[in-house]
Design a protein around this motif. Structure first.
Motif, PDB file in Angstrom:
ATOM      1  N   MET A  69       0.841  -1.177   0.000  1.00  0.00           N
ATOM      2  CA  MET A  69       0.000   0.000   0.000  1.00  0.00           C
ATOM      3  C   MET A  69       0.891   1.247   0.000  1.00  0.00           C
ATOM      4  O   MET A  69       1.870   1.300   0.729  1.00  0.00           O
ATOM      5  CB  MET A  69      -0.873  -0.003   1.257  1.00  0.00           C
ATOM      6  N   ARG A  70       0.530   2.243  -0.795  1.00  0.00           N
ATOM      7  CA  ARG A  70       1.298   3.485  -0.840  1.00  0.00           C
ATOM      8  C   ARG A  70       1.102   4.289   0.430  1.00  0.00           C
ATOM      9  O   ARG A  70       0.054   4.228   1.067  1.00  0.00           O
ATOM     10  CB  ARG A  70       0.873   4.314  -2.046  1.00  0.00           C
ATOM     11  N   ILE A  71       2.106   5.046   0.802  1.00  0.00           N
ATOM     12  CA  ILE A  71       2.051   5.843   2.035  1.00  0.00           C
ATOM     13  C   ILE A  71       0.906   6.846   2.005  1.00  0.00           C
ATOM     14  O   ILE A  71       0.238   7.071   3.006  1.00  0.00           O
ATOM     15  CB  ILE A  71       3.411   6.538   2.329  1.00  0.00           C
ATOM     16  N   PHE A  72       0.638   7.445   0.827  1.00  0.00           N
ATOM     17  CA  PHE A  72      -0.465   8.404   0.710  1.00  0.00           C
ATOM     18  C   PHE A  72      -1.793   7.726   1.030  1.00  0.00           C
ATOM     19  O   PHE A  72      -2.629   8.281   1.736  1.00  0.00           O
ATOM     20  CB  PHE A  72      -0.501   9.032  -0.679  1.00  0.00           C
ATOM     21  N   THR A  73      -2.010   6.530   0.510  1.00  0.00           N
ATOM     22  CA  THR A  73      -3.259   5.794   0.755  1.00  0.00           C
ATOM     23  C   THR A  73      -3.420   5.482   2.244  1.00  0.00           C
ATOM     24  O   THR A  73      -4.504   5.621   2.806  1.00  0.00           O
ATOM     25  CB  THR A  73      -3.278   4.490  -0.068  1.00  0.00           C
TER      26      THR A  73
ATOM     27  N   LYS B 218      -4.248   8.745   4.042  1.00  0.00           N
ATOM     28  CA  LYS B 218      -5.614   9.166   3.720  1.00  0.00           C
ATOM     29  C   LYS B 218      -6.623   8.364   4.541  1.00  0.00           C
ATOM     30  O   LYS B 218      -7.556   8.930   5.113  1.00  0.00           O
ATOM     31  CB  LYS B 218      -5.873   9.002   2.224  1.00  0.00           C
TER      32      LYS B 218
END
Length: 127
Positions: free
Chosen positions: A1-5, A8
């Protein structure tokens, strides 16, 4: 999972507001928040439109375009026409309920026309 996701999802679950967009558009610096709020800061000059003399003061106006539609806004601004003094007509903040793409600034001062200098701060909703 991306850090932004991950961030968020974390912010959404904990009800923390965060900036989803910010930038510069013309005279404006703006921020859009995930909650739907926005803030805009702008400064510039335009040619003053003389309206009338009121109690010895020159009433001048100028219209300024916003970079996007702002709902339920509150605007504070300072203004000066030419080399004279200027008083912003509504010191407690101009408010509106509907969507606006343009605001009108009013200055009461010692000059009938010329360069209308202004600084503006607006809070409102962008969605």
């Amino acid at each position: 999972m991306r850090i932004f996701t991950i961030l968020k999802k974390l912010c959404t679950k904990t009800k923390v507001d965060y900036i989803i967009s910010q930038g510069i558009s013309g005279i404006w610096f703006y921020r859009k928040w995930a909650s739907g709020y926005c803030e805009l800061y702008g400064c510039g000059t335009a040619t003053a439109k003389y309206v009338q003399t009121w109690n010895g003061l020159q009433h001048c106006e100028v219209s300024v375009n916003l970079p996007f539609s702002v709902n339920s806004g509150r605007m504070f601004y300072n203004s000066q026409v030419a080399t004279g003094f200027g008083i912003s007509a509504n010191q407690s903040g101009t408010t509106w309920d509907g969507a606006k793409l343009k605001v009108t600034l009013v200055s009461l001062g010692s000059q009938k026309g010329g360069s209308f200098g202004y600084t503006i701060h607006i809070w409102g909703k962008w969605k």
